[in-house]
Design an enzyme around this catalytic site. Structure first.
Site, PDB file in Angstrom:
ATOM      1  N   CYS A  51       0.849  -1.193   0.000  1.00 48.11           N
ATOM      2  CA  CYS A  51       0.000   0.000   0.000  1.00 48.11           C
ATOM      3  C   CYS A  51       0.887   1.247   0.000  1.00 48.11           C
ATOM      4  CB  CYS A  51      -0.886  -0.016   1.244  1.00 48.11           C
ATOM      5  SG  CYS A  51      -1.910   1.436   1.418  1.00 48.11           S
TER       6      CYS A  51
ATOM      7  N   ASN B 226       0.097   4.595  -0.011  1.00 47.43           N
ATOM      8  CA  ASN B 226      -0.247   5.600   1.007  1.00 47.43           C
ATOM      9  C   ASN B 226       0.020   5.059   2.420  1.00 47.43           C
ATOM     10  OD1 ASN B 226      -1.128   7.710  -0.677  1.00 47.43           O
ATOM     11  ND2 ASN B 226      -3.120   6.732  -0.934  1.00 47.43           N
TER      12      ASN B 226
ATOM     13  N   CYS C 160      -5.443   6.288  -3.657  1.00 47.07           N
ATOM     14  CA  CYS C 160      -4.742   4.998  -3.734  1.00 47.07           C
ATOM     15  C   CYS C 160      -3.338   5.294  -4.266  1.00 47.07           C
ATOM     16  CB  CYS C 160      -5.499   4.056  -4.670  1.00 47.07           C
ATOM     17  SG  CYS C 160      -4.689   2.472  -4.890  1.00 47.07           S
TER      18      CYS C 160
HETATM   19  N1  API Z   1      -6.061  -2.441  -2.045  1.00 52.23           N
HETATM   20  C1  API Z   1      -4.711  -2.608  -2.601  1.00 52.23           C
HETATM   21  C2  API Z   1      -3.645  -2.294  -1.531  1.00 52.23           C
HETATM   22  C3  API Z   1      -3.741  -0.879  -1.034  1.00 52.23           C
HETATM   23  C4  API Z   1      -3.460   0.084  -2.145  1.00 52.23           C
HETATM   24  C5  API Z   1      -3.676   1.547  -1.809  1.00 52.23           C
HETATM   25  N2  API Z   1      -4.358   1.833  -0.561  1.00 52.23           N
HETATM   26  C6  API Z   1      -2.383   2.294  -1.925  1.00 52.23           C
HETATM   27  O1  API Z   1      -2.242   3.370  -1.314  1.00 52.23           O
HETATM   28  O2  API Z   1      -1.502   1.807  -2.681  1.00 52.23           O
HETATM   29  C7  API Z   1      -4.524  -4.045  -3.042  1.00 52.23           C
HETATM   30  O3  API Z   1      -5.048  -4.950  -2.404  1.00 52.23           O
HETATM   31  O4  API Z   1      -3.790  -4.246  -4.004  1.00 52.23           O
END
Ligand code: API
Length: 259
Positions: free
Chosen positions: A71, A73, A195
């Site tokens: 992730c 962020n 994201c």
């Molecule tokens: N939900 C994403 C991970 C968090 C991505 C997002 N919150 C970021 O800031 O990159 C996944 O399962 O691939």
């Protein structure tokens, strides 16, 4: 359990200092309850800061459904948390599920080095790439009025992507230096306000068609910036920059969680 609540451009996280390993065995069900916005603390994800060999710390990220990923962020918020805990000064190298990351923090702004991207694939008129987590990038004319949940959920659960899931980003070009990105996130199974890996993926698909080395990205929860250098079919020296803030801290009795 002691926790801290962080947010990076509206992408929010329950942050736990797990350097003593006290919370190694949190179950998926407990993580879901902690992230529930009615019965728990409420967040898009939960992050444990662990100790790890040879680096300042490890970022162990869980989506609100308990699934693991990288992730962007969340990693930026983890750097701010490590600075708050005095684990680091203003520069760091840490580990995450997708490998090692460098980062720096100055006055609450965190600049995070993302992994290199070797290539960008096509799916019809859309793009597919991995920036630490998998992303589908679709350009649209008016992202403010676009049904992100309905269309994102449909792509994420399509025959092609249902098995492993994918994050779905809808992108509007504001100018040659700025995009507006909205994201339906795998593992949250809803739109998030930002994201990090998604805006990075969107920026790279934009930069491959022009000679920019940086792009400003507007998201529902604020603004981010992506820097990158073209290398062959992909990009290297990719950085994601933006704010990361502690919102509050608290204590929660996990045994009292019900739903
Ligand atoms: N939900 C994403 C991970 C968090 C991505 C997002 N919150 C970021 O800031 O990159 C996944 O399962 O691939």
């Amino acid at each position: 359990m002691k926790f801290y609540k962080y947010q990076g451009t509206g992408n929010d996280f329950v942050m736990i200092d797990n350097r003593l390993g006290e919370w190694d065995d949190l179950s998926n069900e407990t993580i879901q309850k902690l992230c529930d916005r009615r019965f728990g603390i409420g967040a898009d994800g939960l992050i444990k800061i662990n100790t790890a060999q040879g680096v300042d710390f490890e970022v162990d990220y869980y989506n609100s459904d308990g699934s693991k990923s990288f992730c962007g962020n969340g990693a930026r918020c983890s750097v701010a948390f490590a600075h708050f805990l005095r684990i680091i000064e203003d520069k760091t190298t840490f580990s995450a599920i997708d490998g090692l990351h460098e980062a720096e923090i100055n006055n609450g702004i965190v600049k995070l080095k993302m992994g290199d991207v070797a290539s960008i694939s096509k799916d019809g008129d859309s793009y597919v790439l991995n920036t630490g987590s998998p992303h589908f990038i679709q350009y649209v004319d008016d992202v403010s009025n676009y049904d992100v949940y309905r269309n994102g959920n449909k792509i994420r659960n399509s025959d092609t992507y249902r098995k492993d899931g994918i994050n779905v980003n809808f992108v509007q070009v504001i100018s040659e230096k700025e995009l507006f990105v909205r994201t339906y996130e795998r593992g949250v199974e809803d739109e998030t306000y930002s994201c990090g890996t998604g805006v990075t993926a969107a920026a790279l698909t934009f930069m491959q068609n022009n000679n920019q080395t940086s792009v400003g990205i507007k998201v529902k929860g604020g603004r981010l910036k992506v820097y990158a250098e073209k290398e062959g079919e992909g990009f290297r020296n990719i950085w994601l920059e933006g704010p990361a803030n502690q919102v509050f801290e608290g204590e929660i009795n996990i045994k009292s969680l019900t739903f």
